[in-house]
Scaffold this motif. Structure first.
Motif, PDB file in Angstrom:
ATOM      1  N   TRP A 280       0.826  -1.209   0.000  1.00  0.00           N
ATOM      2  CA  TRP A 280       0.000   0.000   0.000  1.00  0.00           C
ATOM      3  C   TRP A 280       0.862   1.261   0.000  1.00  0.00           C
ATOM      4  N   ASN A 281       0.450   2.202  -0.858  1.00  0.00           N
ATOM      5  CA  ASN A 281       0.982   3.572  -0.851  1.00  0.00           C
ATOM      6  C   ASN A 281       2.499   3.642  -0.975  1.00  0.00           C
ATOM      7  N   GLN A 282       3.019   2.858  -1.906  1.00  0.00           N
ATOM      8  CA  GLN A 282       4.445   2.896  -2.226  1.00  0.00           C
ATOM      9  C   GLN A 282       4.609   3.258  -3.708  1.00  0.00           C
ATOM     10  N   PRO A 283       5.693   3.941  -4.067  1.00  0.00           N
ATOM     11  CA  PRO A 283       5.905   4.309  -5.483  1.00  0.00           C
ATOM     12  C   PRO A 283       6.006   3.074  -6.373  1.00  0.00           C
ATOM     13  N   ALA A 284       5.182   3.028  -7.405  1.00  0.00           N
ATOM     14  CA  ALA A 284       5.150   1.853  -8.289  1.00  0.00           C
ATOM     15  C   ALA A 284       6.464   1.671  -9.026  1.00  0.00           C
ATOM     16  N   LYS A 285       7.175   2.771  -9.287  1.00  0.00           N
ATOM     17  CA  LYS A 285       8.397   2.671 -10.088  1.00  0.00           C
ATOM     18  C   LYS A 285       9.456   1.799  -9.411  1.00  0.00           C
ATOM     19  N   ASN A 286       9.314   1.595  -8.090  1.00  0.00           N
ATOM     20  CA  ASN A 286      10.265   0.737  -7.385  1.00  0.00           C
ATOM     21  C   ASN A 286      10.016  -0.746  -7.622  1.00  0.00           C
ATOM     22  N   PHE A 287       8.885  -1.076  -8.267  1.00  0.00           N
ATOM     23  CA  PHE A 287       8.490  -2.476  -8.401  1.00  0.00           C
ATOM     24  C   PHE A 287       8.319  -2.932  -9.851  1.00  0.00           C
ATOM     25  N   PHE A 288       8.163  -1.980 -10.775  1.00  0.00           N
ATOM     26  CA  PHE A 288       7.906  -2.361 -12.165  1.00  0.00           C
ATOM     27  C   PHE A 288       8.998  -3.261 -12.741  1.00  0.00           C
ATOM     28  N   SER A 289      10.216  -3.067 -12.309  1.00  0.00           N
ATOM     29  CA  SER A 289      11.319  -3.837 -12.885  1.00  0.00           C
ATOM     30  C   SER A 289      11.175  -5.334 -12.616  1.00  0.00           C
ATOM     31  N   ASP A 290      10.406  -5.711 -11.581  1.00  0.00           N
ATOM     32  CA  ASP A 290      10.202  -7.127 -11.264  1.00  0.00           C
ATOM     33  C   ASP A 290       9.049  -7.747 -12.040  1.00  0.00           C
ATOM     34  N   PHE A 291       8.183  -6.914 -12.627  1.00  0.00           N
ATOM     35  CA  PHE A 291       6.980  -7.429 -13.283  1.00  0.00           C
ATOM     36  C   PHE A 291       7.304  -8.023 -14.652  1.00  0.00           C
ATOM     37  N   ASP A 292       6.614  -9.093 -14.989  1.00  0.00           N
ATOM     38  CA  ASP A 292       6.600  -9.624 -16.356  1.00  0.00           C
ATOM     39  C   ASP A 292       5.292  -9.284 -17.053  1.00  0.00           C
ATOM     40  N   PHE A 293       4.216  -9.204 -16.276  1.00  0.00           N
ATOM     41  CA  PHE A 293       2.899  -8.816 -16.783  1.00  0.00           C
ATOM     42  C   PHE A 293       2.293  -7.789 -15.825  1.00  0.00           C
ATOM     43  N   LEU A 294       1.450  -6.920 -16.366  1.00  0.00           N
ATOM     44  CA  LEU A 294       0.663  -5.999 -15.557  1.00  0.00           C
ATOM     45  C   LEU A 294      -0.803  -6.236 -15.863  1.00  0.00           C
ATOM     46  N   SER A 295      -1.553  -6.627 -14.869  1.00  0.00           N
ATOM     47  CA  SER A 295      -2.987  -6.857 -15.041  1.00  0.00           C
ATOM     48  C   SER A 295      -3.746  -5.543 -14.901  1.00  0.00           C
ATOM     49  N   ILE A 296      -4.568  -5.215 -15.893  1.00  0.00           N
ATOM     50  CA  ILE A 296      -5.455  -4.046 -15.842  1.00  0.00           C
ATOM     51  C   ILE A 296      -6.882  -4.556 -15.819  1.00  0.00           C
ATOM     52  N   THR A 297      -7.596  -4.266 -14.732  1.00  0.00           N
ATOM     53  CA  THR A 297      -8.928  -4.841 -14.516  1.00  0.00           C
ATOM     54  C   THR A 297     -10.031  -3.791 -14.551  1.00  0.00           C
ATOM     55  N   SER A 298      -9.722  -2.567 -14.938  1.00  0.00           N
ATOM     56  CA  SER A 298     -10.657  -1.441 -14.817  1.00  0.00           C
ATOM     57  C   SER A 298     -11.949  -1.665 -15.593  1.00  0.00           C
ATOM     58  N   HIS A 299     -13.042  -1.143 -15.011  1.00  0.00           N
ATOM     59  CA  HIS A 299     -14.316  -1.128 -15.729  1.00  0.00           C
ATOM     60  C   HIS A 299     -14.250  -0.170 -16.913  1.00  0.00           C
ATOM     61  N   ASN A 300     -13.554   0.949 -16.711  1.00  0.00           N
ATOM     62  CA  ASN A 300     -13.452   1.959 -17.763  1.00  0.00           C
ATOM     63  C   ASN A 300     -12.079   2.622 -17.656  1.00  0.00           C
TER      64      ASN A 300
END
Length: 396
Positions: A280-300
Motif C-alpha cells: 500500500w501507498n508505495q511508489p510503483a516505479k520501485n516495483f515495475f522492474s520485477d513485473f513480467d505482466f501488468l494486469s489491468i482490470t478497470s471497468h473503464n
C-alpha cells in the motif's frame, strides 16, 4: 507566458495518472509561470502542500483551492452561484493570463470556459477522462472528491449534467486535446471538433534495454483502490491460474482513493490470498522492474499511464479490452470472455518465450518512439505558444 491551470483534486497529494501528468507538465514547462486553481472537496483542501507526495514546482506562482459546486434542478443557476461565491475572494478575472488550460470537461472545464470568456483568453482543454462516461460505468467519486449519488435516477441526472458541461467546454475550447484515442468518438458525440491526440507518457530514463526473467512470471496490479479500477477482479485472475502449467507470483500495488468500504474489502480479501503480496501507498516505479505482466482490470479507462510505465520496463499489460488497452499495447481479451481464457492466453505466451519476447519488444518500441514526456511536452509547448497572446505579441 502566464498560464492559469485548472485541475480537479489529485495533484500534488495523491498517486495516479492525472497527478503524474500534471507534475511532469509543470516540470517540463519551466519557462512558463503557472497559477493553479484546484477544485477539491474540503478533505483535499485541508492537506498541506509542503507535506505533499509531489513537490510544488518553482514555476507555480499561486495555488488556489475551491470546493466543487452542489448540483440542483437548475444546473446553470447553481454553477453561476458557485462561480460568484467561490471566486469572490480572488482577482483572477483581472489577471493577465496568456492561456487558460483545463484538464477535464467537468467542473474545471465549465469554470475554465467561463473565466476564459470573461478575460478574453484562449482556452486549451486536455481531456484525461470522459466524466459522463465514467458515471455511466459506475464511478463512485470524481477526481475532485465529489461523490456520485447512489440512486439510479440521480445518477442519470448527474450524467446528463456532465454531458452539458462537456458540450459547453467543447464549444468554448480553442483546442481540444485528448490523451486517449479511444475517447475521440465520445468527444465527437458531444460536439468536439479538430481533436488533437497527445498521449500520456513516461520518463525516458525509465526505458529498459534489457530485462532478466525467472522461470515463473510476476503478474502485477497497480492503481488506486477505487471501484472504477476494479481491484477485486485481480483475485479472480489469481483463481483462474489454478490448474495451469505455470505458477505465477502475484503483487498488488494499491494506493488510497478515499473509498473506505472498498478498501476494507480489499484488505480483507488480501488476507485470504497469501500468494498475493499487497503493498500500500508505495511508489510503483520501485516495483515495475520485477513485473513480467501488468494486469489491468478497470471497468473503464482512457489511456492508463500504468500501461505505459509497465511497458517501459518490458512488462506486458494484460486484461480485457478497455480504453486504449488494445492489441497495440498488450495482450487482451474481448469484454465478456472469461478470466480462465485470459489466464490461458498468458500461459501460452509465457511458455513460448521467444514469441513472448518479440511480442513485448514490439510494444516497448512503440512506447519508446511515441510516449516519452520529453517528446510529449515539447508538443505542448509549441501548441500553447501558438495559441497564446505571447505568440500574437511576437508577431506584431
Amino acid at each position: 507566458m502566464k498560464v492559469l491551470l485548472i485541475i480537479e483534486g489529485t495533484y500534488p497529494w495523491y498517486r495516479g495518472g492525472v497527478s503524474e501528468w500534471v507534475y511532469r507538465y509543470l516540470s517540463h514547462l519551466q519557462e512558463f509561470d503557472f497559477t493553479i486553481l484546484q477544485i477539491a472537496t474540503d478533505e483535499f483542501q485541508g492537506l498541506n502542500p509542503s507535506e505533499a507526495l509531489y513537490p510544488l514546482t518553482d514555476n507555480i506562482n499561486d495555488f488556489i483551492r475551491i470546493s466543487p459546486p452542489e448540483f440542483g434542478s437548475d444546473t446553470s443557476a447553481h454553477l453561476e452561484h458557485w462561480y460568484d461565491q467561490s471566486l469572490s475572494n480572488y482577482t483572477l478575472s483581472d489577471s493577465e493570463f496568456d492561456l487558460v488550460h483545463v484538464t477535464n470537461t467537468g467542473f474545471a472545464g465549465w469554470l475554465g470556459s467561463r473565466l476564459a470568456n470573461q478575460i478574453y483568453t484562449p482556452l486549451l482543454l486536455t481531456e484525461h477522462a470522459i466524466y459522463w462516461k465514467e458515471i455511466e460505468m459506475g464511478v463512485v467519486a470524481l477526481e475532485c472528491g465529489y461523490k456520485i449519488p447512489e440512486g439510479n435516477h440521480d445518477k442519470i441526472d448527474m450524467m446528463s449534467s456532465f454531458k452539458e458541461l462537456a458540450l459547453y467546454t467543447y464549444m468554448n475550447a480553442e483546442q481540444v486535446v485528448t490523451v486517449s484515442e479511444s475517447n475521440i468518438p465520445y468527444q465527437k458525440e458531444m460536439g468536439a471538433t479538430d481533436i488533437k491526440y497527445i498521449p500520456n507518457g513516461i520518463p525516458a530514463s525509465w526505458l529498459r534495454s534489457e530485462k532478466s526473467r525467472a522461470d515463473w512470471p510476476v503478474i502485477g496490479w497497480v492503481g488506486r483502490c477505487a471501484e472504477m479500477k476494479n481491484p477485486l477482479a485481480f483475485f479472480e485472475l489469481v483463481d483462474a491460474f489454478r490448474g495451469h502449467s505455470i505458477t505465477p507470483k502475484f503483487r498488488m500495488l494499491l494506493s488510497d482513493a478515499n473509498e473506505n468500504e472498498l478498501e476494507k474489502q480489499v484488505r480483507s480479501v488480501c488476507r485470504d490470498y497469501p500468494e498475493v503480496e499487497c503493498i500500500w501507498n508505495q511508489p510503483a516505479k520501485n516495483f515495475f522492474s520485477d513485473f513480467d505482466f501488468l494486469s489491468i482490470t478497470s471497468h473503464n479507462e482512457s489511456q492508463p499511464l500504468v500501461m505505459l510505465e509497465a511497458l517501459a520496463h518490458k512488462a506486458l499489460p494484460v486484461g480485457f479490452r478497455v480504453g486504449d488497452l488494445t492489441e497495440k499495447y498488450g495482450l487482451v481479451s474481448s469484454p465478456g470472455s472469461s478470466l480462465e481464457s485470459l489466464a490461458g492466453k498468458i500461459t501460452r505466451l509465457w511458455n513460448n518465450r521467444q514469441h513472448f519476447n518479440r511480442y513485448v519488444n514490439t510494444r516497448f518500441e512503440r512506447v519508446k518512439e511515441n510516449h516519452t514526456w520529453e517528446h510529449i511536452f515539447s508538443d505542448y509547448e509549441a501548441l500553447m505558444m501558438n495559441m497564446s497572446r505571447v505568440e500574437e505579441a511576437a508577431e506584431e
